[in-house]
Design a protein around this motif. Structure first.
Motif, PDB file in Angstrom:
ATOM      1  N   GLN A  47       0.795  -1.225   0.000  1.00 23.17           N
ATOM      2  CA  GLN A  47       0.000   0.000   0.000  1.00 23.17           C
ATOM      3  C   GLN A  47       0.832   1.282   0.000  1.00 23.17           C
ATOM      4  OE1 GLN A  47      -3.225  -0.593  -0.352  1.00 23.17           O
ATOM      5  NE2 GLN A  47      -2.843  -2.789  -0.135  1.00 23.17           N
ATOM      6  N   VAL A  48       2.070   1.212   0.472  1.00 21.96           N
ATOM      7  CA  VAL A  48       2.865   2.423   0.687  1.00 21.96           C
ATOM      8  C   VAL A  48       4.196   2.311  -0.051  1.00 21.96           C
ATOM      9  CG1 VAL A  48       3.916   3.963   2.390  1.00 21.96           C
ATOM     10  CG2 VAL A  48       1.802   2.745   2.951  1.00 21.96           C
ATOM     11  N   ALA A  55       0.505   6.553  -0.804  1.00 23.43           N
ATOM     12  CA  ALA A  55      -0.201   5.537  -0.023  1.00 23.43           C
ATOM     13  C   ALA A  55      -1.544   5.247  -0.685  1.00 23.43           C
ATOM     14  CB  ALA A  55      -0.406   6.005   1.418  1.00 23.43           C
ATOM     15  N   ALA A  93      -4.797   6.679  -4.715  1.00 23.75           N
ATOM     16  CA  ALA A  93      -3.728   6.825  -3.739  1.00 23.75           C
ATOM     17  C   ALA A  93      -3.541   8.307  -3.448  1.00 23.75           C
ATOM     18  CB  ALA A  93      -2.429   6.216  -4.243  1.00 23.75           C
TER      19      ALA A  93
END
Length: 232
Positions: free
Chosen positions: A135-136, A164, A171
């Motif tokens: 996710q990051v 993110a 994002a």
């Protein structure tokens, strides 16, 4: 890739004016010679009002080597050559003296730089991409350009993006970029920085996997006897 920025602002009580205006398009081709090394060619076109550029073309051939090429982290360096062709804005061509006043010619007219300019430079680049998890991610790159035509001309470009994912292809990104020019156009600052908060949408298409072969053997095909010729 295509990236554009435009912004307006003003101190309280002053008229609103443009504060950012640039547009950049870039295309890149990499040809890997082995797992960690590749030849590449980058073509970049840029318009930047506040750098005094109507248009800037950069062509960058070179070689890339990946020091780290793992799933969470990639670290690489690039070395090559940079060809630069500038078309300057008319309002950025005036030559200024040490006090910031226009330099006049013998006829009392402002002395102007050429409308176009060509430069040749060596190029070094260092890049990093790290995924903390699915996710990051964090991406950063620093570029150094040193002119071989005029050793007083040197430029450093830096960009970083922390992104993110929030779901559904979206994002949130926090970006920072800095451009340093040791010999900018007259009246321009040597350092230009931009900090952005971005909403990013990404999509991709994947080729569906080929269907698995049926393990059951097919029945043997019996040959068909040819038809007998007709009797006259």
């Amino acid at each position: 890739s295509i990236v554009g920025n435009y912004g307006q602002g003003a101190p309280l009580g002053s008229p609103i004016v443009a504060t950012t205006e640039n547009l950049q398009g870039r295309i890149r081709y990499d040809r890997y010679l082995f797992e960690r090394g590749a030849l590449f060619l980058i073509a970049t076109g840029r318009h930047d009002r506040f750098q005094g550029l109507d248009f800037r073309l950069n062509l960058d051939p070179g070689f890339k080597f990946l020091f780290v090429n793992e799933v969470p982290t990639k670290l690489w360096a690039e070395a090559g050559y940079d060809f630069q062709y500038d078309i300057r804005r008319d309002d950025a061509r005036g030559i200024l003296d040490a006090n910031g006043k226009p330099v006049l010619d013998a006829g009392g007219n402002p002395t102007l730089l050429d409308k176009t300019n060509v430069d040749h430079s060596t190029r070094l680049f260092l890049g990093l991409r790290h995924s903390f998890n699915e996710q990051v991610t964090f991406t950063a790159g620093a570029e150094y350009l040193q002119s071989v035509v005029d050793t007083n001309k040197a430029r450093i470009n830096f960009e970083a993006l922390f992104a993110a994912k929030v779901g559904a292809g979206f994002a949130v990104g926090l970006g920072f970029s800095a451009r340093y020019d040791h010999a900018p156009l007259p009246g321009k600052e040597t350092v230009d920085t931009t900090t952005t908060v971005n909403l990013i949408y990404a999509f991709e298409t994947k080729t569906p996997p080929a269907p698995e072969a049926d393990p059951t053997p097919l029945p043997a095909v019996q040959p068909v006897a040819p038809a007998a010729p007709a009797t006259p």
